[in-house]
Design an enzyme around this catalytic site. Structure first.
Site, PDB file in Angstrom:
ATOM      1  N   ARG A 227       0.697  -1.191   0.494  1.00  0.00           N
ATOM      2  CA  ARG A 227      -0.009   0.310  -0.545  1.00  0.00           C
ATOM      3  C   ARG A 227       0.887   1.327   0.359  1.00  0.00           C
ATOM      4  NH1 ARG A 227      -5.479  -0.567   1.723  1.00  0.00           N
ATOM      5  NH2 ARG A 227      -5.162   1.747   3.321  1.00  0.00           N
TER       6      ARG A 227
ATOM      7  N   ARG B 104       9.593   5.340  -2.410  1.00  0.00           N
ATOM      8  CA  ARG B 104      10.251   6.313  -3.954  1.00  0.00           C
ATOM      9  C   ARG B 104      12.302   6.383  -3.768  1.00  0.00           C
ATOM     10  NH1 ARG B 104       6.076   9.538  -2.754  1.00  0.00           N
ATOM     11  NH2 ARG B 104       4.178   8.335  -3.755  1.00  0.00           N
TER      12      ARG B 104
ATOM     13  N   ARG C 184      -9.000  -5.641  12.861  1.00  0.00           N
ATOM     14  CA  ARG C 184      -8.811  -4.675  14.425  1.00  0.00           C
ATOM     15  C   ARG C 184      -9.672  -3.537  14.211  1.00  0.00           C
ATOM     16  NH1 ARG C 184      -5.271  -5.416  18.408  1.00  0.00           N
ATOM     17  NH2 ARG C 184      -3.452  -3.352  18.477  1.00  0.00           N
TER      18      ARG C 184
ATOM     19  N   ARG D 226      -0.433   7.238  15.860  1.00  0.00           N
ATOM     20  CA  ARG D 226      -0.059   7.991  14.789  1.00  0.00           C
ATOM     21  C   ARG D 226      -0.780   9.484  15.119  1.00  0.00           C
ATOM     22  NH1 ARG D 226      -2.758   6.122   9.154  1.00  0.00           N
ATOM     23  NH2 ARG D 226      -5.140   5.320   9.957  1.00  0.00           N
TER      24      ARG D 226
ATOM     25  N   GLU E  90      -3.988   8.238  18.205  1.00  0.00           N
ATOM     26  CA  GLU E  90      -4.798   7.156  17.312  1.00  0.00           C
ATOM     27  C   GLU E  90      -4.698   5.992  18.022  1.00  0.00           C
ATOM     28  OE1 GLU E  90      -5.881   6.750  12.728  1.00  0.00           O
ATOM     29  OE2 GLU E  90      -5.714   5.246  12.907  1.00  0.00           O
TER      30      GLU E  90
ATOM     31  N   TYR F 142      -9.034  -5.284   2.425  1.00  0.00           N
ATOM     32  CA  TYR F 142      -8.687  -4.388   3.375  1.00  0.00           C
ATOM     33  C   TYR F 142      -8.578  -3.152   1.892  1.00  0.00           C
ATOM     34  CZ  TYR F 142      -4.923  -1.556   5.849  1.00  0.00           C
ATOM     35  OH  TYR F 142      -4.431   0.144   6.083  1.00  0.00           O
TER      36      TYR F 142
ATOM     37  N   ASP G   6      -9.279   0.109   0.327  1.00  0.00           N
ATOM     38  CA  ASP G   6      -9.387   1.324  -0.238  1.00  0.00           C
ATOM     39  C   ASP G   6     -11.522   2.019   0.058  1.00  0.00           C
ATOM     40  OD1 ASP G   6      -7.257   2.849   0.819  1.00  0.00           O
ATOM     41  OD2 ASP G   6      -6.518   2.233  -1.061  1.00  0.00           O
TER      42      ASP G   6
HETATM   43  N1  UDP Z   1       3.097   0.938   7.765  1.00  0.00           N
HETATM   44  C1  UDP Z   1       4.552   1.236   8.684  1.00  0.00           C
HETATM   45  N2  UDP Z   1       5.142   2.070   9.475  1.00  0.00           N
HETATM   46  C2  UDP Z   1       4.012   3.746   8.453  1.00  0.00           C
HETATM   47  C3  UDP Z   1       3.253   3.107   8.088  1.00  0.00           C
HETATM   48  C4  UDP Z   1       2.482   2.888   7.896  1.00  0.00           C
HETATM   49  O1  UDP Z   1       4.631   0.057   9.354  1.00  0.00           O
HETATM   50  O2  UDP Z   1       4.412   4.397   9.335  1.00  0.00           O
HETATM   51  C5  UDP Z   1       3.103  -0.456   7.326  1.00  0.00           C
HETATM   52  C6  UDP Z   1       1.734  -0.750   8.365  1.00  0.00           C
HETATM   53  O3  UDP Z   1       1.942  -2.138   8.442  1.00  0.00           O
HETATM   54  C7  UDP Z   1       0.364  -0.065   7.783  1.00  0.00           C
HETATM   55  C8  UDP Z   1       0.773   0.165   6.473  1.00  0.00           C
HETATM   56  O4  UDP Z   1       1.696   0.210   5.918  1.00  0.00           O
HETATM   57  O5  UDP Z   1      -0.316  -1.516   8.886  1.00  0.00           O
HETATM   58  C9  UDP Z   1      -0.323   0.064   5.581  1.00  0.00           C
HETATM   59  O6  UDP Z   1      -0.280   1.218   5.947  1.00  0.00           O
HETATM   60  P1  UDP Z   1      -2.005   2.524   5.983  1.00  0.00           P
HETATM   61  O7  UDP Z   1      -1.122   3.944   5.788  1.00  0.00           O
HETATM   62  O8  UDP Z   1      -2.397   2.322   4.419  1.00  0.00           O
HETATM   63  O9  UDP Z   1      -2.489   2.148   6.664  1.00  0.00           O
HETATM   64  P2  UDP Z   1      -3.966   2.805   7.268  1.00  0.00           P
HETATM   65  O10 UDP Z   1      -4.245   4.633   6.283  1.00  0.00           O
HETATM   66  O11 UDP Z   1      -5.055   1.830   5.838  1.00  0.00           O
HETATM   67  O12 UDP Z   1      -4.071   3.077   8.377  1.00  0.00           O
END
Ligand code: UDP
Length: 366
Positions: free
Chosen positions: A171, A175, A248, A279, A302, A348, A350
């Site tokens: 996801r 880069r 979760r 976060r 969160e 999962y 979007d």
């Molecule tokens: N992830 C991580 N570190 C980060 C951000 C994301 O390890 O700083 C991993 C983590 O396993 C997460 C997944 O990438 O569940 C997908 O992140 P995304 O930001 O897409 O999660 P969402 O916004 O759906 O909560």
């Protein structure tokens, strides 16, 4: 008698109901919660005038022009481009992992081409990465994985990253340029006024019963519907007969502050295990054009958690995938029912993917 009784007022149910109604079908929507919009529900906080996503941040993004045009027919969007930072080891880095992250982490000054070579020297060649950990190490190497991914993932999912599907980590792009926009998608933005007005439009003139649990009167709903459209958790539908799937959930700690700007960005991730939340959100930054109208700011921590009553993310570990296969088999034997959305498909997705699938489903039916 209804052509469709839709169970759940999130994106799948809303788009489905809207489209079949438009095609002249008789449709009724029932929803367990006291509001529409599923986990996309948002509201304006009266005190600060800031739009809050009650169930966590939802940033609209899609690579599909048709879906972008579709959603724009229900709301105007601002030009928000999602950028995320992460705090690891007491320092702030850019996410997704890009040239700035790599140079800062290794204290180097690499060009894109040099960074490509550098990453190659760091990664372990794993021919077919079978899980999140292997996939991450094959993309960014163990050091970056351990700094930015491993602990965050354990906090988020409460399980070992080697037990999670590889796709969860893809996801996030990796880069070797300084492009720090979180998504690769061409179309992104935040709906002016939040998500709830979109749902109000989608449900316009459609009978809707809130605070109504499908399972309390399942036989009745089935008796008045030619087809049920079920968007709740798949394991719940079958009474958990093959066991419970792992989901979760999230808990949010909201604080209002008399400050213009608390963290300078909409989302700051916390990569370290010692910080209990994943976060910190400051939703004001989603709507920069309205920032001067808000009074103070809102900051939301969160905390991922387990709450069977509020499923957000399908964990999809190996054991879950085995259980899911049994439910899918049972699904295929059911008649006069459509299963759709993140919860009913245990995927999962979007937001744009849910809308896409609802539109496809209607197209197939009509
Ligand atoms: N992830 C991580 N570190 C980060 C951000 C994301 O390890 O700083 C991993 C983590 O396993 C997460 C997944 O990438 O569940 C997908 O992140 P995304 O930001 O897409 O999660 P969402 O916004 O759906 O909560």
């Amino acid at each position: 008698m209804y052509d469709f009784v839709v169970v759940g007022a999130g994106f799948f149910g809303a788009v489905f109901a809207h489209e079949v109604k438009k095609a002249g079908k008789k449709v009724l929507v029932i929803e367990k919660r006291d509001h529409i919009g599923g986990n996309c529900y948002s509201y304006d906080d009266q005190e600060t005038k800031i739009n809050i996503h009650k169930y966590g941040p939802h940033i609209f993004h899609t690579p599909d022009k048709n879906i972008w045009d579709y959603i724009n027919s229900f709301a105007d969007f601002n030009n928000y481009q999602h950028r995320v930072l992460t705090t690891a080891g007491g320092k702030v880095y850019s996410l997704p992992i890009n040239l700035a992250t790599i140079n800062q982490f290794y204290n180097l000054n690499l060009t894109p081409r040099e960074a490509e070579e550098f990453l190659k020297s760091k990664i372990s060649a794993i021919p077919t990465p079978a899980n999140l950990e292997e996939k991450a190490i094959s993309l960014i190497g163990r050091e970056l994985y351990e700094a930015f991914i491993k602990s965050y993932t354990i906090k988020q999912w409460n399980c070992d990253p080697s037990d999670l599907p590889a796709e969860v980590i893809t996801r996030l792009p990796v880069r070797t340029s300084y492009n720090d926009v979180y998504y690769d998608d061409n179309y992104q933005g935040m709906p002016i006024g939040g998500y709830s007005p979109i749902f109000e439009k989608l449900f316009k003139d459609i009978p809707l019963e809130l605070k109504t649990d499908f399972f309390e009167k399942k036989d009745y709903w089935q008796s008045i519907a030619r087809t049920i459209v079920y968007t709740g958790p798949i394991d719940r539908y079958f009474d958990y007969c093959y066991g419970k799937l792992r989901w979760r959930s999230c808990r949010f700690e909201i604080k209002k502050m008399q400050l213009d700007d608390y963290q300078g960005v909409s989302i700051m991730n916390y990569a370290d295990r010692e910080v209990p939340y994943t976060r910190m959100l400051e939703p004001k930054h989603f709507y920069r054009e309205k920032a001067h109208l808000s009074r103070g700011t809102v900051v939301i921590r969160e905390y991922p958690c387990d709450d069977p009553e509020a499923p957000y993310y399908p964990v999809c570990s190996k054991m879950d995938r085995e259980i899911l296969a049994k439910y899918q088999e049972a699904q295929s034997r059911e008649k006069d029912i459509i299963f759709g959305g993140r919860l009913a498909e245990y995927k999962y997705y979007d937001m744009w993917q849910v809308i896409f699938r609802a539109l496809k489903q209607v197209e197939k039916l009509l």
